[in-house]
Design a protein around this motif. Structure first.
Motif, PDB file in Angstrom:
ATOM      1  N   UNK A 246      -7.896   9.078  -9.804  1.00 41.49           N
ATOM      2  CA  UNK A 246      -7.513   9.903  -8.656  1.00 41.49           C
ATOM      3  C   UNK A 246      -7.730   9.149  -7.343  1.00 41.49           C
ATOM      4  N   UNK A 247      -8.814   8.382  -7.256  1.00 43.76           N
ATOM      5  CA  UNK A 247      -9.080   7.617  -6.034  1.00 43.76           C
ATOM      6  C   UNK A 247      -7.972   6.605  -5.772  1.00 43.76           C
ATOM      7  N   UNK A 248      -7.496   5.945  -6.827  1.00 39.61           N
ATOM      8  CA  UNK A 248      -6.399   4.986  -6.664  1.00 39.61           C
ATOM      9  C   UNK A 248      -5.122   5.699  -6.222  1.00 39.61           C
ATOM     10  N   UNK A 249      -4.921   6.910  -6.707  1.00 38.39           N
ATOM     11  CA  UNK A 249      -3.710   7.655  -6.367  1.00 38.39           C
ATOM     12  C   UNK A 249      -3.707   8.136  -4.925  1.00 38.39           C
ATOM     13  N   UNK A 250      -4.866   8.542  -4.399  1.00 41.06           N
ATOM     14  CA  UNK A 250      -4.896   9.084  -3.037  1.00 41.06           C
ATOM     15  C   UNK A 250      -5.155   8.008  -1.996  1.00 41.06           C
ATOM     16  N   UNK A 251      -5.535   6.814  -2.420  1.00 42.88           N
ATOM     17  CA  UNK A 251      -5.833   5.739  -1.465  1.00 42.88           C
ATOM     18  C   UNK A 251      -4.665   5.422  -0.530  1.00 42.88           C
ATOM     19  N   UNK A 252      -3.413   5.251  -1.035  1.00 47.41           N
ATOM     20  CA  UNK A 252      -2.323   4.928  -0.099  1.00 47.41           C
ATOM     21  C   UNK A 252      -2.043   6.015   0.924  1.00 47.41           C
TER      22      UNK A 252
ATOM     23  N   UNK B 130       0.830  -1.206   0.000  1.00 49.51           N
ATOM     24  CA  UNK B 130       0.000   0.000   0.000  1.00 49.51           C
ATOM     25  C   UNK B 130       0.865   1.255   0.000  1.00 49.51           C
ATOM     26  N   UNK B 131       1.909   1.259   0.836  1.00 49.87           N
ATOM     27  CA  UNK B 131       2.797   2.417   0.879  1.00 49.87           C
ATOM     28  C   UNK B 131       3.546   2.597  -0.437  1.00 49.87           C
ATOM     29  N   UNK B 132       3.835   1.480  -1.105  1.00 48.46           N
ATOM     30  CA  UNK B 132       4.553   1.561  -2.375  1.00 48.46           C
ATOM     31  C   UNK B 132       3.728   2.242  -3.448  1.00 48.46           C
ATOM     32  N   UNK B 133       2.412   2.135  -3.370  1.00 51.38           N
ATOM     33  CA  UNK B 133       1.552   2.799  -4.352  1.00 51.38           C
ATOM     34  C   UNK B 133       1.728   4.313  -4.331  1.00 51.38           C
ATOM     35  N   UNK B 134       2.039   4.849  -3.152  1.00 44.05           N
ATOM     36  CA  UNK B 134       2.227   6.302  -3.042  1.00 44.05           C
ATOM     37  C   UNK B 134       3.473   6.776  -3.772  1.00 44.05           C
ATOM     38  N   UNK B 135       4.422   5.862  -4.015  1.00 44.03           N
ATOM     39  CA  UNK B 135       5.669   6.240  -4.683  1.00 44.03           C
ATOM     40  C   UNK B 135       5.587   6.132  -6.198  1.00 44.03           C
ATOM     41  N   UNK B 136       4.475   5.617  -6.723  1.00 45.46           N
ATOM     42  CA  UNK B 136       4.336   5.493  -8.177  1.00 45.46           C
ATOM     43  C   UNK B 136       4.141   6.879  -8.785  1.00 45.46           C
ATOM     44  N   UNK B 137       4.945   7.260  -9.780  1.00 43.25           N
ATOM     45  CA  UNK B 137       4.797   8.598 -10.376  1.00 43.25           C
ATOM     46  C   UNK B 137       3.434   8.782 -11.045  1.00 43.25           C
ATOM     47  N   UNK B 138       3.000  10.026 -11.114  1.00 46.95           N
ATOM     48  CA  UNK B 138       1.702  10.338 -11.714  1.00 46.95           C
ATOM     49  C   UNK B 138       1.639   9.928 -13.174  1.00 46.95           C
ATOM     50  N   UNK B 139       2.750  10.044 -13.890  1.00 46.25           N
ATOM     51  CA  UNK B 139       2.755   9.710 -15.310  1.00 46.25           C
ATOM     52  C   UNK B 139       2.445   8.234 -15.516  1.00 46.25           C
TER      53      UNK B 139
ATOM     54  N   UNK C 243      -4.287   8.125   2.350  1.00 43.60           N
ATOM     55  CA  UNK C 243      -5.317   8.043   3.389  1.00 43.60           C
ATOM     56  C   UNK C 243      -5.127   6.796   4.232  1.00 43.60           C
ATOM     57  N   UNK C 244      -4.819   5.681   3.588  1.00 47.32           N
ATOM     58  CA  UNK C 244      -4.664   4.414   4.313  1.00 47.32           C
ATOM     59  C   UNK C 244      -3.472   4.448   5.256  1.00 47.32           C
ATOM     60  N   UNK C 245      -2.344   4.966   4.796  1.00 41.42           N
ATOM     61  CA  UNK C 245      -1.141   4.981   5.626  1.00 41.42           C
ATOM     62  C   UNK C 245      -1.317   5.856   6.862  1.00 41.42           C
ATOM     63  N   UNK C 246      -1.871   7.042   6.672  1.00 40.76           N
ATOM     64  CA  UNK C 246      -2.058   7.941   7.816  1.00 40.76           C
ATOM     65  C   UNK C 246      -3.088   7.372   8.779  1.00 40.76           C
ATOM     66  N   UNK C 247      -4.176   6.821   8.256  1.00 35.74           N
ATOM     67  CA  UNK C 247      -5.190   6.225   9.128  1.00 35.74           C
ATOM     68  C   UNK C 247      -4.614   5.056   9.915  1.00 35.74           C
TER      69      UNK C 247
END
Length: 328
Positions: free
Chosen positions: A190-196, A133-142, A198-202
């Motif tokens: 956008x939901x897939x991009x912001x999911x990690x 889940x945390x790794x998803x946050x590191x995926x570039x937007x492109x 929200x999940x990590x902080x929660x």
């Protein structure tokens, strides 16, 4: 006559006093340095924000003066025409609706994932799932944009047609010219991009719940879900709100992924399956290279509006968190 033992004890006590004084003095000096550094850092952040605002206003004013349309309500975007006519109504609508749809989709899933990792999953599975889940946050937007354009858009074509055929009585799913390059598709990406985020902080918030609260609920015979409902969620409410607002902030300012997935079309519509739409960030990315001097000023003016919207969102989140301090 004072004995040698008494003299030695007095000397030892004096040495201890001097060492304590030096330690206290060093600690006070360190505290002062730390206080100055933190205060300076806070002031520096405010100065940077003020400098950004001044720069945006300075660059946007010439274009705003030349605008013959209503900047707030107009849906037209022709800043380099003669006379210049442009407005942010469509951009603001597309940005807000896509971001809030993404937030509505991502927040329940992200919180559910955080609860599963924290309270349900075995330790080995929880560790691996947290890493993924945390790794998803590191995926570039492109990368998200390319995946959305080449793979997800084609799948959403069939979904859009199905929803339009079977649920068009819901205004959001009505309309014509439905397809994959729509507001709904951009919102899912956008939901897939912001999911990690929200999940990590929660998850971090849930792990700070006092163990005594959990044990007390278990001692009263509560089930695992009742423990979460009575002890975990009330404690973590402000943290979940903060996590959601951080995710919303990223969704509001996302550029490349939305620009690649969403096809540009004029006009405001509530039909999220209809192909086309626009947002502040996507419009800046798509038109900045070809814009003239007045067009760049107009784009900077739209960026100023996005800057203000982001500030309002964060201020609202801060107000919500402040009302829930008793749970922190």
């Amino acid at each position: 006559m004072t004995s040698q033992t008494e003299i030695g004890e007095k000397g030892t006590a004096a040495a201890e006093t001097r060492r304590a004084a030096r330690a206290a003095s060093t600690g006070r000096a360190g505290d002062r340095v730390f206080a100055i550094a933190t205060r300076g850092s806070g002031i520096l952040v405010l100065v940077i924000m003020a400098a950004i605002a001044v720069f945006l206003i300075w660059k946007a004013l010439p274009a705003l003066r030349s605008d013959e349309a209503n900047f707030v309500t107009s849906q037209e975007w022709s800043p380099d025409s003669t006379p210049a006519r442009f407005g942010i109504a469509q951009l603001a609508f597309g940005t807000v609706i896509s971001s809030f749809l993404a937030l509505l989709m991502a927040t329940p899933v992200a919180i559910a994932i955080a609860l599963f990792i924290s309270f349900y999953a075995p330790r080995r599975i929880a560790g691996g799932l947290s890493f993924v889940i945390d790794l998803l946050a590191a995926v570039p937007s492109i990368i998200y944009g390319l995946w959305g354009l080449q793979f997800f858009v084609t799948k959403m074509d069939d979904v859009a047609v199905f929803l339009n055929d079977n649920a068009s009585w819901i205004p959001l799913f009505g309309g014509d010219s439905v397809g994959g390059r729509s507001i709904l598709t951009a919102s899912v990406v956008l939901a897939i991009m912001i999911l990690p985020i929200i999940s990590s902080i929660s998850r971090e918030v849930f792990q700070q719940v006092p163990q005594a609260n959990i044990e007390a609920a278990l001692a009263l015979g509560a089930t695992r879900w009742e423990v979460i409902r009575m002890a975990v969620l009330p404690f973590g409410r402000s943290g979940m709100v903060s996590a959601a607002m951080l995710g919303l902030g990223r969704a509001l300012g996302e550029t490349i992924a939305v620009a690649m997935v969403l096809s540009t079309a004029s006009g405001i519509t509530l039909h999220i399956l209809k192909e086309g739409g626009n947002t502040f960030a996507a419009n800046i990315a798509n038109t900045f290279a070809e814009a003239g001097a007045n067009g760049r000023g107009a784009l900077i003016a739209s960026g100023l509006v996005l800057f203000i919207i982001t500030l309002i969102v964060n201020m609202a989140a801060r107000a919500i968190v402040a009302r829930r301090k008793e749970f922190v």
